[in-house]
Every structure is written in C-alpha cells, then in structure tokens.
Design a protein around this motif. Structure first.
Motif, short mmCIF file in Angstrom:
data_model
loop_
_atom_site.label_atom_id
_atom_site.label_comp_id
_atom_site.label_asym_id
_atom_site.label_seq_id
_atom_site.Cartn_x
_atom_site.Cartn_y
_atom_site.Cartn_z
N GLU A 196 30.68 60.13 26.54
CA GLU A 196 32.04 59.90 26.03
C GLU A 196 32.47 58.50 26.44
O GLU A 196 32.35 58.14 27.61
N VAL A 197 32.95 57.72 25.48
CA VAL A 197 33.36 56.34 25.73
C VAL A 197 34.82 56.18 25.31
O VAL A 197 35.18 56.51 24.19
N LYS A 198 35.63 55.67 26.24
CA LYS A 198 37.03 55.37 25.94
C LYS A 198 37.17 53.85 25.85
O LYS A 198 36.55 53.13 26.63
N THR A 199 37.97 53.41 24.88
CA THR A 199 38.08 51.98 24.61
C THR A 199 39.53 51.50 24.57
O THR A 199 40.45 52.30 24.40
N LYS A 200 39.69 50.20 24.68
CA LYS A 200 41.00 49.57 24.54
C LYS A 200 41.36 49.44 23.06
O LYS A 200 42.51 49.52 22.68
N VAL A 201 40.37 49.24 22.21
CA VAL A 201 40.56 49.09 20.77
C VAL A 201 40.63 50.47 20.12
O VAL A 201 39.90 51.38 20.50
N ASN A 202 41.52 50.61 19.15
CA ASN A 202 41.73 51.88 18.45
C ASN A 202 41.15 51.83 17.04
O ASN A 202 41.29 50.82 16.36
N ILE A 203 40.54 52.93 16.62
CA ILE A 203 40.10 53.10 15.23
C ILE A 203 41.09 54.06 14.58
O ILE A 203 41.42 55.11 15.15
N MET A 204 41.58 53.72 13.41
CA MET A 204 42.52 54.60 12.71
C MET A 204 41.74 55.73 12.03
O MET A 204 40.77 55.48 11.32
N MET A 205 42.20 56.95 12.29
CA MET A 205 41.56 58.16 11.77
C MET A 205 42.62 59.03 11.10
O MET A 205 43.81 58.83 11.32
N PRO A 206 42.20 60.05 10.32
CA PRO A 206 43.17 60.95 9.71
C PRO A 206 44.03 61.64 10.78
O PRO A 206 43.54 61.95 11.88
N ALA A 207 45.28 61.89 10.46
CA ALA A 207 46.21 62.55 11.39
C ALA A 207 45.57 63.83 11.93
O ALA A 207 44.91 64.56 11.21
#
Length: 189
Positions: A170-181
C-alpha cells in the motif's frame, strides 16, 4: 536563511479523464532551467492502437518514498512539506535503483548527466507560493494545483484518492488522482 512560502493547504490533483494529450505540461516543464531543459512530466498513450486516451505521468511524492529508501548514496530526500526531491547532483551515483524501485515508474536516469531526475513539484515555484508550471498551462485542468475544497466544487462527482494498492504493497502519496465518487483507493494489479 531563506523564507519558504509553501502553502500547505494546496494540493496537486491529476484527472486522467481530462488529459487531452496536448503536451503543454511537458513543454512548460522543459522550460524550467533547474531541469536542464528536460521535461520531468510525461504524457503517454494508454493503448494507442485502439484509443487516443492519454495519461500524465508525474511524481506522486510518496509518504514513504521507495526511491529514497533504495538509494545507496542518500541522494534523494523528502522535505517537511512532503516533496520528494530529485537526486542531489553531488551525491547521485547513477545506479538506477530508484528507477527500478518506483511503483509508478517515474524516475528516469538521464544518461548524459549519469544521474536520476524526476519531478520535484516545481519546488522553486511552490516554495515561493506559486503553482507548478504544468498545472498553470494545462488547458483541460487535468493537472490542477489548489485546495481540496476548490476541487470538491469543481468536480462534485469525483473524489481525490492518494492511496494505491500494488499487490500487497500500500502506497500513500502527496499527489491525488481523481476517481469516481465513493472511491477510497486505486488497486493496481
């Protein structure tokens, strides 16, 4: 001592569905003199034979950056704002451990410099309170640098996700990917 104006409420968002493949982000990134006129962001085709869909490959600035963890020369660092910086030129030995270890495939070894280079979220700009170059030129706002609240208003049917599952990792990042609600993580097999 230099003063940092890094805005901690600002976040980087990537919305792959909005990428139109114009490569304005690549051109803007290459204009940055700190990159040696190399683009640290890359636009790729998903499956060119059947679609024109493109994706943007940008450093995700992991909370626990594996690129830094595998660097034998301690050339890669993460600062107090969560930005994972490109290799320190005085320390990088060009071994490519970081290139092979990154689950997102981001770092590249620049052969002419014999060192690793990657996006540092335009630290020269963001530490002065400005937006990264790629986000300022993206005409479709596939790349956006702003607050979570701004993104919520702009994309009410999407949610920013910064947790990724690579097999058991599992990897947590500072950058966000937009995904479906309703999404909470992106699983990558």
């Amino acid at each position: 001592m230099t003063t940092s104006y890094y805005k901690t409420d600002m976040e980087f968002f990537v919305d792959m569905q909005r990428c139109i493949g114009c490569k304005a982000c690549e051109a803007a990134c290459a204009e940055c003199e700190t990159n040696g006129q190399q683009s640290m962001i890359h636009v790729n085709y998903v499956e060119r034979a059947v679609t024109i869909q493109t994706t943007v490959q940008v450093c995700m600035h992991c909370e626990d950056p594996v690129c830094a963890n595998v660097c034998p020369a301690d050339a890669i660092s993460k600062d107090e704002f969560g930005v994972v910086h490109t290799a320190n030129t005085a320390r990088c030995i060009g071994c490519s451990n970081c290139v092979m270890a990154c689950p997102f495939g981001v770092p590249i070894k620049e052969e002419k410099y014999d060192m690793m280079m990657k996006c540092n979220m335009c630290y020269d700009r963001t530490s002065a309170g400005k937006k990264p170059m790629c986000a300022t030129v993206c005409p479709s706002q596939a790349l956006y640098y702003g607050t979570r609240e701004e993104m919520r208003r702009m994309r009410p049917n999407s949610v920013p996700v910064n947790t990724f599952q690579f097999g058991k990792l599992e990897v947590k990042t500072k950058v966000n990917i937009m995904m479906p609600a309703g999404s909470t993580m992106l699983k990558i097999d």
